[in-house]
Design a protein around this motif. Structure first.
Motif: not given
Length: 335
Positions: A125-148
């Motif tokens: 139920g959550q949409v989440k945005s996160q900006r990485l140290e190099d300025g890259t922007l990730m926008t994750m849809n609900t139920g997403t799992d990412i490792e950077v």
């Protein structure tokens, strides 16, 4: 006569590319040619990373003359008079050669160490945005799992499940690579979306250049890779190692940013898996392989339950609630 090996020649080409694109505008056609060269082979990326990331400086013309066996002197001196940075970077290439003769092991150990590691998740139920140290922007849809994990020569993202939009900051020395299970996606700087489903991975490009290839490096060849540009979509299916162009609209992949879900000729498996990301109780599809049902629809994420209840009006299916899941049954499935 001194003969240069393949590595020396490749490093010379990489230096030439660095000089040529340094001052090129973002929309310069030269950048597209450079990206094609860089993403054509992992050795190209490594050679460019060596030049860009090993920093040393030269203090005299005598030192610069030593570059005679690596890069064209005329081109170098023309550029070096205008840019101290170029002088430093090409000096870094010489440092890489010296390291290769001496402390290679120490350099490789240093080079292989991550510079940044994070885990990013978007709960149901959550949409989440996160900006990485190099300025890259990730926008994750609900139920997403990412490792950077960022390294000095590459930026690696593992999409374990779900879907996300990536607006990647350009860095020619560090390609942005996504491991999505079946597909490996490589970019330099662009905006695109990746959707990892159980039976396929779909890559949709808003703008820029994206390379899609099978994740299995041993089976991947240059001919099995697919280069996508603005508005193009590719899929890598679970039973096929080669990416193929898709008829889907690239813009559909970005709809979740606006609270929408778009299905274009989606089968029940894709619909069930996609909508399950928004529910506590999963959806399960039951349909015969010989007569798959496909649905095209546009819905708001806050109206998913209404859509599920109305599916029998859109296609020959029944909705059967159980204690463990909500089942979507094709009429061809026995009761």
């Amino acid at each position: 006569m001194m003969f240069r090996n393949h590595t020396d020649k490749l490093r010379e080409v990489a230096i030439g590319w660095f000089i040529r694109i340094k001052d090129a505008e973002a929309d310069d056609p030269l950048r597209s040619k450079f990206e094609q060269w860089l993403m054509a082979n992992a050795a190209h990326q490594q050679a460019y990373a060596d030049i860009s990331k090993v920093w040393e400086s030269f203090d005299s013309t005598d030192d610069l003359v030593k570059l005679a066996d690596i890069a064209d002197q005329d081109a170098f001196f023309q550029q070096a008079t205008h840019s101290k940075k170029i002088k430093n970077v090409i000096a870094g290439a010489m440092a890489a050669v010296a390291i290769g003769m001496g402390g290679l092991l120490g350099f490789q150990t240093w080079h292989a160490q991550p510079t940044m590691q994070i885990i990013a998740q978007a709960e149901s139920g959550q949409v989440k945005s996160q900006r990485l140290e190099d300025g890259t922007l990730m926008t994750m849809n609900t139920g997403t799992d990412i490792e950077v994990t960022y390294y000095r020569d590459r930026r690696l993202v593992t999409l374990k499940r779900g879907e996300a939009i990536f607006e990647v900051s350009r860095d020619e020395s560090r390609p942005f690579i996504i491991d999505s299970g079946k597909a490996k996606i490589t970019v330099l700087g662009t905006r695109f979306a990746v959707n990892r489903l159980s039976k396929l991975v779909r890559v949709s490009v808003d703008h820029g250049t994206v390379k899609v290839e099978p994740q299995n490096a041993e089976r991947s060849t240059h001919t099995s890779a697919l280069i996508l540009h603005d508005g193009e979509v590719a899929e890598v299916k679970h039973d096929n190692t080669k990416p193929t162009h898709s008829h889907h609209q690239a813009s559909d992949a970005f709809a979740f940013e606006k609270g929408m879900v778009i299905f274009e000729e989606a089968d029940l498996d894709e619909i069930a898996e996609t909508l399950s990301r928004y529910r506590k109780l999963p959806l399960v599809a039951e349909q015969p392989v010989s007569s798959k049902v496909h649905i095209s629809s546009m819905l708001k994420t806050n109206a998913i339950e209404t859509f599920i209840n109305q599916m029998p009006e859109l296609a020959p299916v029944r909705i059967v609630p159980t204690a463990q899941a909500t089942v979507i049954k094709s009429h061809a499935v026995n009761k």
